[in-house]
Design a protein around this motif. Structure first.
Motif, mmCIF file in Angstrom:
data_model
loop_
_atom_site.group_PDB
_atom_site.id
_atom_site.type_symbol
_atom_site.label_atom_id
_atom_site.label_comp_id
_atom_site.label_asym_id
_atom_site.label_seq_id
_atom_site.Cartn_x
_atom_site.Cartn_y
_atom_site.Cartn_z
ATOM 1 N N GLY A 18 2.185 -0.659 9.324
ATOM 2 C CA GLY A 18 0.949 0.043 9.674
ATOM 3 C C GLY A 18 1.033 1.530 9.382
ATOM 4 N N ILE A 19 2.194 2.136 9.644
ATOM 5 C CA ILE A 19 2.377 3.563 9.374
ATOM 6 C C ILE A 19 2.339 3.840 7.869
ATOM 7 C CG2 ILE A 19 4.010 5.480 9.525
ATOM 8 C CD1 ILE A 19 4.929 4.319 12.209
ATOM 9 N N LEU A 20 3.044 3.009 7.098
ATOM 10 C CA LEU A 20 3.044 3.188 5.641
ATOM 11 C C LEU A 20 1.644 2.983 5.064
ATOM 12 C CD1 LEU A 20 6.352 1.330 4.695
ATOM 13 C CD2 LEU A 20 5.959 3.795 4.758
ATOM 14 N N ALA A 21 0.938 1.984 5.562
ATOM 15 C CA ALA A 21 -0.427 1.744 5.089
ATOM 16 C C ALA A 21 -1.341 2.913 5.430
ATOM 17 C CB ALA A 21 -0.970 0.454 5.717
ATOM 18 N N ALA A 185 -2.914 0.785 -3.409
ATOM 19 C CA ALA A 185 -3.359 0.872 -2.020
ATOM 20 C C ALA A 185 -3.884 -0.477 -1.537
ATOM 21 C CB ALA A 185 -4.438 1.940 -1.884
ATOM 22 N N VAL A 186 -4.591 -1.175 -2.406
ATOM 23 C CA VAL A 186 -5.107 -2.501 -2.052
ATOM 24 C C VAL A 186 -3.967 -3.449 -1.707
ATOM 25 C CG1 VAL A 186 -6.234 -4.551 -3.007
ATOM 26 C CG2 VAL A 186 -7.263 -2.297 -3.343
ATOM 27 N N VAL A 187 -2.924 -3.434 -2.525
ATOM 28 C CA VAL A 187 -1.771 -4.306 -2.277
ATOM 29 C C VAL A 187 -1.103 -3.950 -0.956
ATOM 30 C CG1 VAL A 187 0.510 -4.965 -3.129
ATOM 31 C CG2 VAL A 187 -1.384 -4.742 -4.721
ATOM 32 N N VAL A 188 -0.978 -2.652 -0.680
ATOM 33 C CA VAL A 188 -0.363 -2.208 0.573
ATOM 34 C C VAL A 188 -1.167 -2.694 1.780
ATOM 35 C CG1 VAL A 188 0.138 -0.171 1.975
ATOM 36 C CG2 VAL A 188 0.797 -0.215 -0.434
ATOM 37 N N LEU A 189 -2.492 -2.714 1.656
ATOM 38 C CA LEU A 189 -3.348 -3.007 2.800
ATOM 39 C C LEU A 189 -3.643 -4.487 2.992
ATOM 40 C CD1 LEU A 189 -5.924 -0.097 2.412
ATOM 41 C CD2 LEU A 189 -4.141 -0.315 4.129
#
Length: 290
Positions: A18-21, A185-189
């Motif tokens: 969650g922090i990285l996202a 960003a999409v992949v991270v989220l």
């Protein structure tokens, strides 16, 4: 939950994820909001569903497939937009629909029972694995490195694209880089809030920060902090109430945005009214001597 955080690995993974996202959302989200690329980001996110389906069909990691599809969609939309061969909103809608349809088709032709795609569609931060965490950390590092290394160029690009081009900034390169970063960003989220809810977490913290300050660096910092608050709060509520984590995080983000928007609107109206009263000419009472 605080006590459980020290005992359960999945909660620790969820917190770090969650922090990285939030870091990725805060940085990329500010640029997306400033350049009015919200719908394009949504199109890229939904196109990634085709990659998830392809991953299940061919037997490789679905998140890798999501990245391939989202990256292809980002570069494709960016190329068509720059060439002006078609309306951007039409292209985004077509990629959006194509990705979702491809994902459904790939899942349908799979042998055996179809997999549960709920975690990819709506997110499941509590099921983040170490492999997901490693991929998220790598992509987050790349995003930070690209933004920091080219910060002045990004600032000029956001201020005025034509002016940036005149002073020698390679705006075409920045535009394609931005699209690649959006795909990352999409992949991270995806594992945090899911494909369907990605758009809210990308835009809500950045939009809130936009209402609080005009400085680019502060906006990114504020957006990161808001994202962390939403992710941790949503994680705690979802764990305590046993409800969907992604939906909880997004609802918190949107409600916070609406509250701050209304509060800012009321403040501006009251401030404007006070300014009118203070600038109103004072009436002079009395009788002039003839």
């Amino acid at each position: 939950m605080i006590e459980a955080l020290f005992h359960y690995q999945f909660l620790q993974n969820a917190l770090i994820s969650g922090i990285l996202a939030s870091v990725v959302c805060g940085i990329i989200g500010v640029i997306i909001v400033e350049k009015k690329l919200v719908m394009m980001s949504g199109g890229i996110a939904h196109t990634s569903y085709g990659g998830v389906g392809l991953g299940y069909l061919l037997g490789f990691e679905p998140i890798i497939g999501a990245f391939i599809f989202s990256l292809s969609a980002a570069l494709g939309i960016g190329y068509i937009k720059r060439k002006g061969a078609a309306r951007t909103d039409v292209v985004i809608g077509l990629f959006w629909s194509l990705g979702m349809a491809a994902g459904i088709l790939f899942i349908a032709i799979m042998p055996g029972y179809p997999p549960d795609l709920g975690s990819y569609l709506f997110g499941s931060i509590l099921s983040v694995t170490k492999a997901d965490l490693t991929l998220t950390a790598v992509l987050t590092f790349i995003v930070i490195a690209v933004i920091v290394a080219l910060y002045n160029d990004w600032k000029a690009y956001l201020f005025d694209q034509e002016f940036a081009s005149i002073i020698g900034v390679r705006t075409a390169l920045l535009e394609y880089l931005l699209l690649i970063l959006i795909a990352m960003a999409v992949v991270v989220l995806i594992r945090v809030v899911g494909i369907i809810l990605v758009l809210a977490l990308l835009t809500a913290p950045a939009a809130i920060a936009d209402m609080l300050t005009a400085d680019l660096k502060r906006r990114m910092v504020y957006a990161i902090l808001f994202g962390i608050v939403f992710c941790i709060s949503g994680l705690w509520i979802s764990y305590a109430m046993d409800i969907a984590s992604g939906a909880t995080i997004v609802i918190l983000a949107v409600m916070c945005y609406l509250l701050i928007y209304v509060a800012r609107l009321v403040y501006l109206r009251v401030n404007k009214k006070n300014c009118r009263v203070s600038n109103k000419p004072k009436m002079i009472r009395g009788v002039e001597n003839e």
